[in-house]
Design a protein around this motif. Structure first.
Motif, PDB file in Angstrom:
ATOM      1  N   ALA A 148     -47.115   2.636  -4.983  1.00 59.66           N
ATOM      2  CA  ALA A 148     -46.290   1.673  -5.699  1.00 59.66           C
ATOM      3  C   ALA A 148     -45.609   2.379  -6.872  1.00 59.66           C
ATOM      4  O   ALA A 148     -45.837   3.563  -7.110  1.00 59.66           O
ATOM      5  N   THR A 149     -44.778   1.645  -7.585  1.00 62.02           N
ATOM      6  CA  THR A 149     -44.049   2.243  -8.706  1.00 62.02           C
ATOM      7  C   THR A 149     -44.371   1.591 -10.045  1.00 62.02           C
ATOM      8  O   THR A 149     -43.984   2.125 -11.084  1.00 62.02           O
ATOM      9  N   ALA A 150     -45.059   0.461 -10.042  1.00 62.20           N
ATOM     10  CA  ALA A 150     -45.331  -0.252 -11.289  1.00 62.20           C
ATOM     11  C   ALA A 150     -46.239   0.572 -12.197  1.00 62.20           C
ATOM     12  O   ALA A 150     -47.063   1.367 -11.736  1.00 62.20           O
ATOM     13  N   GLY A 151     -46.074   0.361 -13.481  1.00 66.86           N
ATOM     14  CA  GLY A 151     -46.945   1.000 -14.460  1.00 66.86           C
ATOM     15  C   GLY A 151     -48.073   0.077 -14.874  1.00 66.86           C
ATOM     16  O   GLY A 151     -48.537  -0.763 -14.094  1.00 66.86           O
ATOM     17  N   LEU A 152     -48.527   0.223 -16.110  1.00 61.50           N
ATOM     18  CA  LEU A 152     -49.627  -0.575 -16.645  1.00 61.50           C
ATOM     19  C   LEU A 152     -49.132  -1.982 -16.975  1.00 61.50           C
ATOM     20  O   LEU A 152     -48.156  -2.161 -17.692  1.00 61.50           O
ATOM     21  N   LYS A 153     -49.829  -2.987 -16.472  1.00 63.02           N
ATOM     22  CA  LYS A 153     -49.471  -4.376 -16.712  1.00 63.02           C
ATOM     23  C   LYS A 153     -50.323  -4.947 -17.848  1.00 63.02           C
ATOM     24  O   LYS A 153     -51.331  -4.354 -18.245  1.00 63.02           O
ATOM     25  N   PRO A 154     -49.932  -6.109 -18.387  1.00 61.83           N
ATOM     26  CA  PRO A 154     -50.702  -6.697 -19.487  1.00 61.83           C
ATOM     27  C   PRO A 154     -52.188  -6.866 -19.177  1.00 61.83           C
ATOM     28  O   PRO A 154     -53.034  -6.618 -20.044  1.00 61.83           O
ATOM     29  N   ASP A 155     -52.535  -7.277 -17.946  1.00 60.11           N
ATOM     30  CA  ASP A 155     -53.959  -7.408 -17.601  1.00 60.11           C
ATOM     31  C   ASP A 155     -54.647  -6.042 -17.625  1.00 60.11           C
ATOM     32  O   ASP A 155     -55.839  -5.949 -17.961  1.00 60.11           O
ATOM     33  N   GLY A 156     -53.928  -5.005 -17.260  1.00 64.63           N
ATOM     34  CA  GLY A 156     -54.485  -3.668 -17.334  1.00 64.63           C
ATOM     35  C   GLY A 156     -54.739  -3.234 -18.761  1.00 64.63           C
ATOM     36  O   GLY A 156     -55.743  -2.554 -19.056  1.00 64.63           O
ATOM     37  N   GLU A 157     -53.843  -3.619 -19.666  1.00 65.93           N
ATOM     38  CA  GLU A 157     -54.049  -3.313 -21.082  1.00 65.93           C
ATOM     39  C   GLU A 157     -55.324  -3.983 -21.596  1.00 65.93           C
ATOM     40  O   GLU A 157     -56.130  -3.370 -22.315  1.00 65.93           O
ATOM     41  N   VAL A 158     -55.519  -5.230 -21.205  1.00 67.43           N
ATOM     42  CA  VAL A 158     -56.723  -5.955 -21.635  1.00 67.43           C
ATOM     43  C   VAL A 158     -57.970  -5.287 -21.079  1.00 67.43           C
ATOM     44  O   VAL A 158     -58.983  -5.145 -21.786  1.00 67.43           O
ATOM     45  N   LEU A 159     -57.913  -4.870 -19.816  1.00 66.91           N
ATOM     46  CA  LEU A 159     -59.075  -4.208 -19.218  1.00 66.91           C
ATOM     47  C   LEU A 159     -59.377  -2.891 -19.919  1.00 66.91           C
ATOM     48  O   LEU A 159     -60.546  -2.568 -20.182  1.00 66.91           O
ATOM     49  N   LEU A 160     -58.365  -2.114 -20.227  1.00 65.75           N
ATOM     50  CA  LEU A 160     -58.589  -0.867 -20.962  1.00 65.75           C
ATOM     51  C   LEU A 160     -59.259  -1.133 -22.304  1.00 65.75           C
ATOM     52  O   LEU A 160     -60.196  -0.417 -22.699  1.00 65.75           O
ATOM     53  N   GLU A 161     -58.802  -2.148 -23.012  1.00 69.84           N
ATOM     54  CA  GLU A 161     -59.389  -2.470 -24.314  1.00 69.84           C
ATOM     55  C   GLU A 161     -60.831  -2.935 -24.149  1.00 69.84           C
ATOM     56  O   GLU A 161     -61.693  -2.615 -24.983  1.00 69.84           O
ATOM     57  N   TYR A 162     -61.112  -3.658 -23.077  1.00 70.55           N
ATOM     58  CA  TYR A 162     -62.476  -4.108 -22.802  1.00 70.55           C
ATOM     59  C   TYR A 162     -63.395  -2.912 -22.517  1.00 70.55           C
ATOM     60  O   TYR A 162     -64.565  -2.908 -22.916  1.00 70.55           O
ATOM     61  N   MET A 163     -62.870  -1.902 -21.846  1.00 67.85           N
ATOM     62  CA  MET A 163     -63.667  -0.729 -21.490  1.00 67.85           C
ATOM     63  C   MET A 163     -63.956   0.181 -22.680  1.00 67.85           C
ATOM     64  O   MET A 163     -64.910   0.969 -22.651  1.00 67.85           O
ATOM     65  N   SER A 164     -63.146   0.099 -23.717  1.00 67.03           N
ATOM     66  CA  SER A 164     -63.261   1.029 -24.837  1.00 67.03           C
ATOM     67  C   SER A 164     -64.648   0.954 -25.480  1.00 67.03           C
ATOM     68  O   SER A 164     -65.139  -0.123 -25.817  1.00 67.03           O
ATOM     69  N   GLY A 165     -65.285   2.104 -25.593  1.00 66.34           N
ATOM     70  CA  GLY A 165     -66.602   2.186 -26.192  1.00 66.34           C
ATOM     71  C   GLY A 165     -67.743   1.823 -25.277  1.00 66.34           C
ATOM     72  O   GLY A 165     -68.909   1.859 -25.699  1.00 66.34           O
ATOM     73  N   ARG A 166     -67.458   1.481 -24.007  1.00 65.88           N
ATOM     74  CA  ARG A 166     -68.512   1.073 -23.078  1.00 65.88           C
ATOM     75  C   ARG A 166     -68.979   2.210 -22.159  1.00 65.88           C
ATOM     76  O   ARG A 166     -69.735   1.982 -21.222  1.00 65.88           O
ATOM     77  N   GLN A 167     -68.511   3.418 -22.442  1.00 66.90           N
ATOM     78  CA  GLN A 167     -68.956   4.604 -21.702  1.00 66.90           C
ATOM     79  C   GLN A 167     -68.608   4.513 -20.213  1.00 66.90           C
ATOM     80  O   GLN A 167     -69.347   4.982 -19.354  1.00 66.90           O
ATOM     81  N   ILE A 168     -67.461   3.906 -19.922  1.00 67.84           N
ATOM     82  CA  ILE A 168     -66.926   3.824 -18.563  1.00 67.84           C
ATOM     83  C   ILE A 168     -65.591   4.554 -18.559  1.00 67.84           C
ATOM     84  O   ILE A 168     -64.691   4.214 -19.329  1.00 67.84           O
TER      85      ILE A 168
END
Length: 326
Positions: A148-168
């Motif tokens: 596909a060609t799409a980049g990072l979507k808003p839901d992806g941004e939220v998931l990245l922020e959720y992962m921050s500091g969780r050692q994933i």
């Protein structure tokens, strides 16, 4: 021939067990079945929870996490939980889970909150996720897959922020080029604590395929202390040359600092019921199952030192774990 303990970053045993009622983890019908893992001296194997973009995606993700949990009772003499970090154990194979496509957290239409509820349930079942791939081949609500060609979507941004500091870690193996760029950019812009890796990808300079890493993205992974796991699938190596795997590995070692990031991510999955016959054989005979790691390392003897082969076989992953798992 010297024997090196092996850590591999990606196989699809869990979806094989889910989709085939008679499947067993100790089957030789699957390239990372227990007999092959033992023959190849695999000391640790990452087990991916794979899901497609479909209505049943979250249900299948949860089901595979439950199957992961069952491996410890069904094969207690073979598998142990490696979530606290890898330690060589002669009596078993350490395993840890990962998520291949965040579609396994929720389908395209349900509230995003469901994704995080399901993620917590998956974590209860598996104890730790080594990494999350946001996409597989296709585009989903989190971003664009490698076809596909799409980049990072808003839901992806939220998931990245959720992962921050969780050692994933976040896995770039199945991203579009735009999604890989956006993930790398967003984690810096927001100062997120999210390690990066490519669990089962090769190099586009060696074989021009959208599943393979551009040099720019590969170097960025290396510069961030990440891992790049070499994929054994013929389609991502070179359709005609089995020795191309060695070329990909040597290319990785030639990146600036690359010898500290190279690893294995063979990507063994069940091919017996695959509907497209044009892709058979999926693997060259030299790479067709997990028993082949030691032979591959022996073939690299003229290109790599024993110290470098040790890094490739297991040491780089151990260092990544030591740096990122608390």
């Amino acid at each position: 021939m010297s024997k090196f303990p092996i850590i591999d970053l990606h196989c699809d045993l869990l979806v094989y067990l889910l989709m085939n009622s008679n499947a067993r983890a100790d089957s030789r019908a699957f390239g990372a079945g227990l007999p092959f893992l033992k023959e190849g001296k695999v000391a640790m194997q990452v087990m991916a929870v794979y899901t497609a973009v479909e209505e049943a995606s979250a249900r299948n993700g949860l089901a595979q996490s439950a199957l992961y949990k069952e491996l410890f009772s069904d094969y207690s003499d073979s598998f142990y939980q490696a979530t606290a970090g890898f330690k060589s154990r002669d009596e078993g194979i350490g395993i840890v889970a990962s998520l291949e496509s965040a579609s396994g957290l929720c389908n395209e239409d349900e509230p995003l909150d469901n994704a995080f509820k399901n993620l917590e349930t998956i974590l209860e079942n598996v104890e730790r996720l080594f990494y999350i791939s946001f996409t597989h081949h296709a585009e989903n609500r989190f971003g664009g897959g490698n076809y596909a060609t799409a980049g990072l979507k808003p839901d992806g941004e939220v998931l990245l922020e959720y992962m921050s500091g969780r050692q994933i870690a976040v896995d770039l193996s199945h991203t579009s080029d735009a999604l890989a760029h956006d993930i790398l950019d967003y984690t810096v812009k927001k100062s997120l604590d999210v390690p990066v890796l490519a669990s089962h990808s090769n190099f586009r300079d060696i074989w021009d395929h959208p599943r393979n890493l551009t040099r720019e993205n590969a170097q960025e992974i290396v510069d961030r202390g990440g891992l790049i796991g070499m994929n054994f699938l013929r389609a991502f190596l070179d359709n005609d040359r089995p020795e191309a795997l060695l070329d990909h590995i040597k290319y990785g070692f030639e990146l600036s600092g690359g010898e500290n990031s190279m690893a294995f991510g063979a990507d063994f999955f069940y091919t017996g019921d695959f509907p497209d016959p044009s892709r058979h054989p999926f693997y060259f005979p030299q790479h067709e199952n997990a028993a082949k790691y030691q032979e591959i390392l022996a073939e690299l003897s003229n290109a790599l030192t024993d110290a470098q082969k040790t890094k490739l076989a297991h040491q780089n992953v151990e260092q990544f774990i030591a740096s990122n798992w608390k």
